[in-house]
Design an enzyme around this catalytic site. Structure first.
Site, PDB file in Angstrom:
ATOM      1  N   GLY A 363       5.924  27.265  -7.777  1.00 15.83           N
ATOM      2  CA  GLY A 363       6.217  26.136  -8.483  1.00 15.83           C
ATOM      3  C   GLY A 363       7.396  26.080  -9.499  1.00 15.83           C
ATOM      4  O   GLY A 363       7.715  27.162  -9.332  1.00 15.83           O
ATOM      5  N   GLY A 366       7.440  29.132 -11.984  1.00 11.25           N
ATOM      6  CA  GLY A 366       7.498  30.422 -11.215  1.00 11.25           C
ATOM      7  C   GLY A 366       6.447  30.639 -10.242  1.00 11.25           C
ATOM      8  O   GLY A 366       5.747  29.721  -9.734  1.00 11.25           O
ATOM      9  N   VAL A 368       2.945  32.400  -8.662  1.00  4.96           N
ATOM     10  CA  VAL A 368       1.385  32.989  -9.309  1.00  4.96           C
ATOM     11  C   VAL A 368       1.022  33.899  -8.383  1.00  4.96           C
ATOM     12  O   VAL A 368       0.997  33.947  -7.301  1.00  4.96           O
ATOM     13  CB  VAL A 368       0.724  31.721  -9.134  1.00  4.96           C
ATOM     14  N   ASP A 478       2.825  16.545 -14.231  1.00  2.00           N
ATOM     15  CA  ASP A 478       2.836  16.705 -12.859  1.00  2.00           C
ATOM     16  C   ASP A 478       1.268  16.726 -12.103  1.00  2.00           C
ATOM     17  O   ASP A 478       0.987  17.770 -11.399  1.00  2.00           O
ATOM     18  CB  ASP A 478       3.473  18.158 -12.801  1.00  2.00           C
TER      19      ASP A 478
END
Length: 599
Positions: A363, A366, A368, A478
């Site tokens: 995303g 960064g 995950v 978002d």
């Protein structure tokens, strides 16, 4: 009169006509599908002694009306959707034996007036949003046997007078923010069988007197900031390392960590055992050398016939006797821990040096990574992109985000900030993926698995999480199916919120950032023009997600001239409501096709 309909599968609201049963003493409507608020007619039943309404979908604020039932002995509202605060007038229920309000959305502080419930034996308030300290008036409940305040947001110290609850057999205070030392007075609870203080911020040493509680059979002190040596008698009695795990400064058995005083005693014994013989040998050798040297020198003087001549010691002797010692500091860069529980080195190993194969999602904030630790624990670790935010500001913002906790939000469990520009966030692991994947899999199922009840609960979870964010106030910015994650029970959790301040140095930079706001199809037209996320824009995005849950259609499936909102309006104007819903949703739920439920 007793009315027991537990587990019969009824749904809808509780009828107000139940207030006509004036001789009713027991009302058991537990394990149903009942919803809505409680009818006020219940509070006019003078003989009511038992009310069991657990495991339903009842909502509204915790009713104050129960305080009028002076004969009430048992009240269980566990696993519902009640909100608000615990009414202080419950303190008038002097006949109350058990009060269970666990697993709701209750907030506020625990009222001190509960200390007036002199007959209370069970008090269960687990898994709510209670805050503040544990009131000292609880210690007046001399008949209390079970006190469960776990998984809340309580702060402060454990009351020293808790030992006055002399009948206490279970004390559960785990997963809170309690601090201070473990009270020595707990050892006076001679009937205590279960003690759980894990996942708090307790410090100091473990009282040795805990080993003197004769009935104690279950103990958990893990995940705190306890230090020192584990009392030997307690360690031998509870020899499972998990009882004391995740306390970085704790040592002794059963942990595989030797205490400093034990190491010092062993070192002194070793020095005495080896050093004394060596020192004696060296001293003896020096004496022998000195005797021989004196003898040789005396003989030389006799032979030369010279007296009083000054002799110069050989330079090599003086230089040989002069030894320099090297000095230096043993250490290195100090390692910053995740909430003093997990090290950065362990996280590097758990993600295999942040290997690409361990990426769970990508995303604008960064990557995950899935971190699998040696003890079997699995956690998602977000590695933020390199930014200009300083290490101090990152710590401040991360600790602020750690305080945002709700049943329908992903909870921040830890963070790491260290050179060179490494910024990590650690969350609870969500094993059942996200809503986007779930909707896609459901659209390919022959026998539609994502039925009405599941979609309804998912939408409710998203709404509750978003409403809690807006109450802080925080803006998500978002909201989309990819940012709705599911735990092991398929309960919805909003993610990707509150991360803007962790990637931009100042509010000015945040406002002028070129990072896109929102996602295509879910972003409101106003935000697309201004670039500024708002609460109203979050509500718009929630509406788009809700339409996708109902229709099964993604917003990006439409043309530029016709979006999902216009399409829905057009179908409604034509009266084609059935065309809106995803195929299969109009069919009856298989569990209700017979038109009745079995009891």
């Amino acid at each position: 009169m007793v009315l027991n309909l537990s587990g019969c599968g009824f749904s809808g609201r509780i009828p107000g006509t139940i207030g006509s049963l004036l001789k009713l003493t027991t009302l058991d409507l537990s394990k149903q599908n009942l919803s809505g608020e409680l009818p006020i007619e219940i509070f006019g039943l003078p003989s009511l002694q038992v009310v069991a309404l657990e495991e339903n979908k009842l909502s509204g604020v915790v009713p104050e009306g129960f305080s009028s039932l002076v004969s009430l002995q048992y009240l269980n509202l566990t696993s519902n959707f009640f909100t608000g605060e615990i009414p202080a007038n419950y303190g008038f229920l002097t006949s109350l034996v058990a009060l269970s309000l666990s697993r709701n959305y209750i907030s506020g502080m625990i009222p001190a007036e509960l200390g007036n419930c002199s007959s209370l034996e069970v008090l269960e308030l687990r898994f709510n949003h209670l805050r503040g300290s544990i009131p000292g008036d609880i210690s007046r409940l001399s008949r209390l046997k079970r006190l469960d305040l776990g998984e809340d947001a309580l702060t402060g110290e454990i009351p020293e007078d808790i030992h006055r609850c002399s009948s206490l057999s279970s004390l559960l205070l785990d997963a809170n923010h309690l601090s201070g030392r473990i009270p020595e007075s707990l050892s006076k609870l001679s009937n205590l069988a279960v003690l759980s203080l894990s996942s708090n911020s307790l410090n100091g040493t473990i009282p040795a007197s805990l080993s003197h509680i004769p009935s104690l059979r279950s103990l958990n002190l893990s995940r705190n900031n306890l230090a020192g040596e584990i009392p030997r008698l307690l360690g031998s009695r509870f020899n499972d390392p998990s009882v004391f795990a995740m306390n970085r400064e704790l040592c002794g058995k059963p942990l595989d960590r030797e205490c400093a005083n034990v190491r010092n005693r062993k070192r002194k014994k070793l020095i005495l055992f080896i050093g004394v013989p060596i020192a004696a040998t060296v001293l003896l050798a020096l004496c022998c050398c000195a005797y021989i040297y004196s003898l040789l020198r005396w003989r030389k003087r006799l032979r030369d016939g010279v007296t009083g001549e000054k002799k110069r010691s050989p330079a090599s002797a003086s230089s040989g006797a002069d030894r320099s010692r090297g000095s230096g500091e043993n250490g290195g860069p100090k390692l910053v821990m995740f909430n003093n529980k997990i090290t950065y080195a362990e996280t590097l190993e758990a993600t295999r040096q942040f290997d690409e194969d361990n990426v769970l999602s990508r995303g604008r904030y960064g990557l995950v990574f899935k971190a699998s630790y040696q003890d079997g624990m699995v956690l998602p670790v977000r590695r933020l992109p390199d930014g200009s935010i300083s290490e101090g500001n990152f710590r401040k913002e991360a600790e602020s985000l750690d305080k945002v906790k709700h049943r329908n939000l992903t909870v921040l469990r830890g963070y790491y900030a260290g050179p060179p520009d490494v910024r990590l966030l650690v969350y609870d692991y969500m094993p059942n993926g996200n809503l986007a994947t779930l909707l896609q899999e459901a659209s390919h199922q022959d026998g539609h698995v994502l039925n009405w009840p599941m979609r309804h609960l998912i939408a409710l979870g998203i709404a509750r999480g978003l409403a809690f964010l807006h109450s802080l106030p925080l803006v998500h910015g978002d909201l989309k199916p990819q940012n709705v994650l599911f735990d092991a029970d398929f309960e919805a959790h909003l993610s990707e919120f509150g991360l803007d301040k962790l990637t931009t140095a100042t509010p000015a930079e945040a406002s002028s950032s070129s990072t896109p706001v929102g996602s295509l199809g879910y972003i409101s037209p106003e935000v697309a023009l201004t670039g500024q996320p708002t609460k109203e824009a979050d509500v718009y995005s929630f509406g788009i997600v809700l339409l996708e849950i109902l229709t099964g259609r993604k917003p990006v499936m439409f043309t530029q001239d016709e979006d999902i909102v216009k399409w829905v309006k057009k179908q409604l104007q034509r009266g084609q409501i059935s065309e809106l819903l995803e195929p299969g949703l109009l069919e009856l739920d298989p569990s209700h096709q017979n038109g009745k439920s079995s009891c």
